[in-house]
Every structure is written in structure tokens, then in C-alpha cells.
Design a protein around this motif. Sequence first.
Motif, PDB file in Angstrom:
ATOM      1  N   LEU A  61       0.844  -1.185   0.000  1.00  0.00           N
ATOM      2  CA  LEU A  61       0.000   0.000   0.000  1.00  0.00           C
ATOM      3  C   LEU A  61       0.879   1.235   0.000  1.00  0.00           C
ATOM      4  CD1 LEU A  61      -2.803   1.338   0.271  1.00  0.00           C
ATOM      5  CD2 LEU A  61      -2.549   1.101   2.758  1.00  0.00           C
ATOM      6  N   LYS A  62       0.615   2.121  -0.966  1.00  0.00           N
ATOM      7  CA  LYS A  62       1.328   3.395  -1.038  1.00  0.00           C
ATOM      8  C   LYS A  62       0.314   4.496  -0.766  1.00  0.00           C
ATOM      9  CE  LYS A  62       4.515   1.564  -4.427  1.00  0.00           C
ATOM     10  NZ  LYS A  62       4.927   1.562  -5.834  1.00  0.00           N
ATOM     11  N   ILE A  63       0.634   5.342   0.204  1.00  0.00           N
ATOM     12  CA  ILE A  63      -0.257   6.425   0.595  1.00  0.00           C
ATOM     13  C   ILE A  63       0.492   7.738   0.473  1.00  0.00           C
ATOM     14  CG2 ILE A  63      -1.551   7.459   2.506  1.00  0.00           C
ATOM     15  CD1 ILE A  63      -2.002   4.606   3.537  1.00  0.00           C
ATOM     16  N   GLU A  64      -0.140   8.692  -0.191  1.00  0.00           N
ATOM     17  CA  GLU A  64       0.410  10.035  -0.295  1.00  0.00           C
ATOM     18  C   GLU A  64      -0.606  10.982   0.343  1.00  0.00           C
ATOM     19  OE1 GLU A  64       2.216  13.072  -3.627  1.00  0.00           O
ATOM     20  OE2 GLU A  64       0.962  11.408  -4.290  1.00  0.00           O
ATOM     21  N   ILE A  65      -0.250  11.549   1.480  1.00  0.00           N
ATOM     22  CA  ILE A  65      -1.146  12.451   2.195  1.00  0.00           C
ATOM     23  C   ILE A  65      -0.958  13.851   1.627  1.00  0.00           C
ATOM     24  CG2 ILE A  65      -1.745  13.435   4.432  1.00  0.00           C
ATOM     25  CD1 ILE A  65      -0.754  10.770   5.660  1.00  0.00           C
ATOM     26  N   THR A  66      -2.077  14.440   1.153  1.00  0.00           N
ATOM     27  CA  THR A  66      -2.004  15.748   0.508  1.00  0.00           C
ATOM     28  C   THR A  66      -2.518  16.884   1.385  1.00  0.00           C
ATOM     29  OG1 THR A  66      -4.133  15.383  -0.580  1.00  0.00           O
ATOM     30  CG2 THR A  66      -2.137  14.753  -1.808  1.00  0.00           C
ATOM     31  N   LEU A 111      -5.980  12.226   0.728  1.00  0.00           N
ATOM     32  CA  LEU A 111      -4.856  11.378   0.351  1.00  0.00           C
ATOM     33  C   LEU A 111      -5.104  10.693  -0.974  1.00  0.00           C
ATOM     34  CD1 LEU A 111      -5.806   8.203   0.994  1.00  0.00           C
ATOM     35  CD2 LEU A 111      -5.468   8.980   3.322  1.00  0.00           C
ATOM     36  N   ARG A 112      -4.021  10.181  -1.533  1.00  0.00           N
ATOM     37  CA  ARG A 112      -4.065   9.317  -2.712  1.00  0.00           C
ATOM     38  C   ARG A 112      -3.478   7.979  -2.276  1.00  0.00           C
ATOM     39  NH1 ARG A 112      -2.835  14.349  -5.297  1.00  0.00           N
ATOM     40  NH2 ARG A 112      -0.629  14.240  -4.817  1.00  0.00           N
ATOM     41  N   TYR A 113      -4.011   6.904  -2.834  1.00  0.00           N
ATOM     42  CA  TYR A 113      -3.498   5.590  -2.441  1.00  0.00           C
ATOM     43  C   TYR A 113      -3.451   4.660  -3.643  1.00  0.00           C
ATOM     44  CZ  TYR A 113      -8.290   3.909  -2.649  1.00  0.00           C
ATOM     45  OH  TYR A 113      -9.540   3.565  -3.079  1.00  0.00           O
ATOM     46  N   THR A 114      -2.560   3.696  -3.536  1.00  0.00           N
ATOM     47  CA  THR A 114      -2.455   2.618  -4.509  1.00  0.00           C
ATOM     48  C   THR A 114      -2.193   1.337  -3.742  1.00  0.00           C
ATOM     49  OG1 THR A 114      -1.503   4.112  -6.154  1.00  0.00           O
ATOM     50  CG2 THR A 114      -1.237   1.757  -6.547  1.00  0.00           C
ATOM     51  N   LEU A 115      -3.008   0.327  -3.978  1.00  0.00           N
ATOM     52  CA  LEU A 115      -2.824  -0.989  -3.369  1.00  0.00           C
ATOM     53  C   LEU A 115      -2.422  -1.951  -4.473  1.00  0.00           C
ATOM     54  CD1 LEU A 115      -3.048  -2.823  -0.844  1.00  0.00           C
ATOM     55  CD2 LEU A 115      -5.411  -3.278  -1.544  1.00  0.00           C
ATOM     56  N   GLU A 116      -1.288  -2.602  -4.284  1.00  0.00           N
ATOM     57  CA  GLU A 116      -0.790  -3.566  -5.262  1.00  0.00           C
ATOM     58  C   GLU A 116      -0.761  -4.953  -4.636  1.00  0.00           C
ATOM     59  OE1 GLU A 116       3.055  -2.257  -6.553  1.00  0.00           O
ATOM     60  OE2 GLU A 116       2.270  -0.433  -7.480  1.00  0.00           O
ATOM     61  N   ASN A 120       1.269  -8.359  -5.389  1.00  0.00           N
ATOM     62  CA  ASN A 120       2.378  -8.934  -6.155  1.00  0.00           C
ATOM     63  C   ASN A 120       2.739  -8.079  -7.371  1.00  0.00           C
ATOM     64  OD1 ASN A 120       2.537 -11.167  -4.380  1.00  0.00           O
ATOM     65  ND2 ASN A 120       0.797 -12.098  -5.446  1.00  0.00           N
ATOM     66  N   GLY A 121       2.798  -6.751  -7.182  1.00  0.00           N
ATOM     67  CA  GLY A 121       3.217  -5.833  -8.234  1.00  0.00           C
ATOM     68  C   GLY A 121       2.120  -5.362  -9.165  1.00  0.00           C
ATOM     69  N   LYS A 122       0.911  -5.894  -9.057  1.00  0.00           N
ATOM     70  CA  LYS A 122      -0.200  -5.491  -9.927  1.00  0.00           C
ATOM     71  C   LYS A 122      -1.164  -4.608  -9.133  1.00  0.00           C
ATOM     72  CE  LYS A 122      -4.013  -7.243 -12.642  1.00  0.00           C
ATOM     73  NZ  LYS A 122      -4.811  -8.396 -13.012  1.00  0.00           N
ATOM     74  N   VAL A 123      -1.530  -3.439  -9.682  1.00  0.00           N
ATOM     75  CA  VAL A 123      -2.452  -2.524  -9.005  1.00  0.00           C
ATOM     76  C   VAL A 123      -3.836  -3.151  -8.946  1.00  0.00           C
ATOM     77  CG1 VAL A 123      -3.566  -0.262  -9.104  1.00  0.00           C
ATOM     78  CG2 VAL A 123      -1.154  -0.485  -9.733  1.00  0.00           C
ATOM     79  N   ILE A 124      -4.361  -3.286  -7.721  1.00  0.00           N
ATOM     80  CA  ILE A 124      -5.710  -3.839  -7.553  1.00  0.00           C
ATOM     81  C   ILE A 124      -6.707  -2.799  -7.059  1.00  0.00           C
ATOM     82  CG2 ILE A 124      -4.934  -6.218  -7.281  1.00  0.00           C
ATOM     83  CD1 ILE A 124      -5.253  -5.900  -4.247  1.00  0.00           C
ATOM     84  N   ALA A 125      -6.207  -1.677  -6.543  1.00  0.00           N
ATOM     85  CA  ALA A 125      -7.087  -0.587  -6.108  1.00  0.00           C
ATOM     86  C   ALA A 125      -6.260   0.689  -6.040  1.00  0.00           C
ATOM     87  CB  ALA A 125      -7.697  -0.887  -4.743  1.00  0.00           C
ATOM     88  N   PHE A 136      -9.865   2.765   6.386  1.00  0.00           N
ATOM     89  CA  PHE A 136      -9.117   1.555   6.065  1.00  0.00           C
ATOM     90  C   PHE A 136     -10.060   0.348   5.981  1.00  0.00           C
ATOM     91  CE2 PHE A 136      -5.771  -1.618   6.468  1.00  0.00           C
ATOM     92  CZ  PHE A 136      -4.718  -1.015   5.801  1.00  0.00           C
ATOM     93  N   LYS A 137     -10.961   0.257   6.949  1.00  0.00           N
ATOM     94  CA  LYS A 137     -11.925  -0.855   6.958  1.00  0.00           C
ATOM     95  C   LYS A 137     -12.863  -0.785   5.748  1.00  0.00           C
ATOM     96  CE  LYS A 137     -15.986  -1.822   9.313  1.00  0.00           C
ATOM     97  NZ  LYS A 137     -16.878  -1.394  10.327  1.00  0.00           N
ATOM     98  N   ASN A 138     -13.390   0.400   5.457  1.00  0.00           N
ATOM     99  CA  ASN A 138     -14.331   0.553   4.346  1.00  0.00           C
ATOM    100  C   ASN A 138     -13.660   0.410   2.987  1.00  0.00           C
ATOM    101  OD1 ASN A 138     -16.450   1.005   6.134  1.00  0.00           O
ATOM    102  ND2 ASN A 138     -16.144   3.211   6.124  1.00  0.00           N
ATOM    103  N   THR A 139     -12.397   0.782   2.873  1.00  0.00           N
ATOM    104  CA  THR A 139     -11.701   0.738   1.591  1.00  0.00           C
ATOM    105  C   THR A 139     -11.071  -0.613   1.312  1.00  0.00           C
ATOM    106  OG1 THR A 139     -11.247   3.112   1.787  1.00  0.00           O
ATOM    107  CG2 THR A 139      -9.929   1.883   0.184  1.00  0.00           C
ATOM    108  N   PHE A 140     -10.462  -1.219   2.327  1.00  0.00           N
ATOM    109  CA  PHE A 140      -9.711  -2.457   2.124  1.00  0.00           C
ATOM    110  C   PHE A 140     -10.353  -3.675   2.786  1.00  0.00           C
ATOM    111  CE2 PHE A 140      -6.583   1.055   2.187  1.00  0.00           C
ATOM    112  CZ  PHE A 140      -6.314   1.080   0.836  1.00  0.00           C
ATOM    113  N   GLY A 141     -11.456  -3.464   3.505  1.00  0.00           N
ATOM    114  CA  GLY A 141     -12.150  -4.578   4.134  1.00  0.00           C
ATOM    115  C   GLY A 141     -11.370  -5.211   5.278  1.00  0.00           C
TER     116      GLY A 141
END
Length: 181
Positions: A70-75, A107-112, A114-119, A154-159
Motif C-alpha cells: 500500500l502506497k499512501i500520499e497524504i495531501t 490522500l491518494r493511495y495505490t494498493l498492489e 504482487n506488483g499489480k495494481v488492484i485498487a 481503512f476498513k471501508n476501503t480495504f475490508g
Amino acid sequence: MRISKATKTWVAAFALVASSGAWAGVQVHFDKPDHYSDVPFSTRDREQVLAGLANHFLWLGKSLRPGQELKIEITDIDLAGNEDPARRGAFDVRVMNGRADWPRMRLRYTLEQNGKVIASGNASLSDMSYLQRINRYSRNDSLRYEKKMIDDWFKNTFGVLPQGRSSPVISLQPREVRGRH
């Protein structure tokens, strides 16, 4: 507002720890923190707020599935309450009245996986009823309202339901003075 080398060092240290398997690959980046809506006046408290928020995201990342990063960029950050410059002394004091002083974060986020973006996406977090809700974080934790808001996102976005609590940020005490409603 200037962010000191100490804050940058803390964030870099958290990112380094995040890259280890123990933290499930969480990375937190603060984009232009000098321009955030509301962070403490004092450099020391500001550094501890940013480090405390980064630590909380890293702690939440331990609940992600293996192989996820998970990559998070807080803006932007707007902490619960408002700082009262007239009450500053050894500590910054935040006045909380439950009106338009709720915690907010962008914020902006990217969840990968195994290297593939899933969210991925942009998120605007807020908790307008922060003073009326049950909060599992201690009154001694200066970021308890922000952590609760982040937990909900976190709970609502990633379960993922957080287990336990992250380390409290207690150095900002005394943190709040509740105003009249």
C-alpha cells in the motif's frame, strides 16, 4: 511552515521499516506538508503528528494480505479541533467544540498485489461526529480522533478491521479543551 530534517528522517525511517515484510509493504509520503490546512504550530509537535500518523498507517498495513503493498500520499491534514494561539504555552492547546472542527484528511493511495495494481484512488476522510462516537483509543492519545477516522476509512476501503491499537502519541498533552456547544 517548514518541516525539519528530523521529521523527514522520521518519515524516511518509517518508510524503511515499511519496506520490510513485517509491515506488509506500506509506504507513507507527506506531499507538501508545509501547506497543510492544520498541523501544530510548534515544530516538535508538528513532527510528532506526522510521525504518529505515518506510524498508524504502517501499523494498519500489518493487517493487509501477504504480497500486498500500500502506497499512501497524504495531501492535506486538518486535525480535530482548532489551535488556540492565546492558550499556547509549553504545549499547543486545541479547542474542540464539535461544530466545524472535525478531523479531515485528503490522500491518494495505490494498493498492489504482487506488483499489480488492484485498487487506487483519491480519498477525502472526515468524521463530523468525532466527539459523539465511541473511540477505542485512549484519551491520552493526542491523535485518537484522527486514528479512528483512518481506521474507518481503512476498513471501508480495504475490508480490513484493525486489531488492537497503534502506539499512542502522548507528547502533545494537554491536547484539548472542549468549548461550549
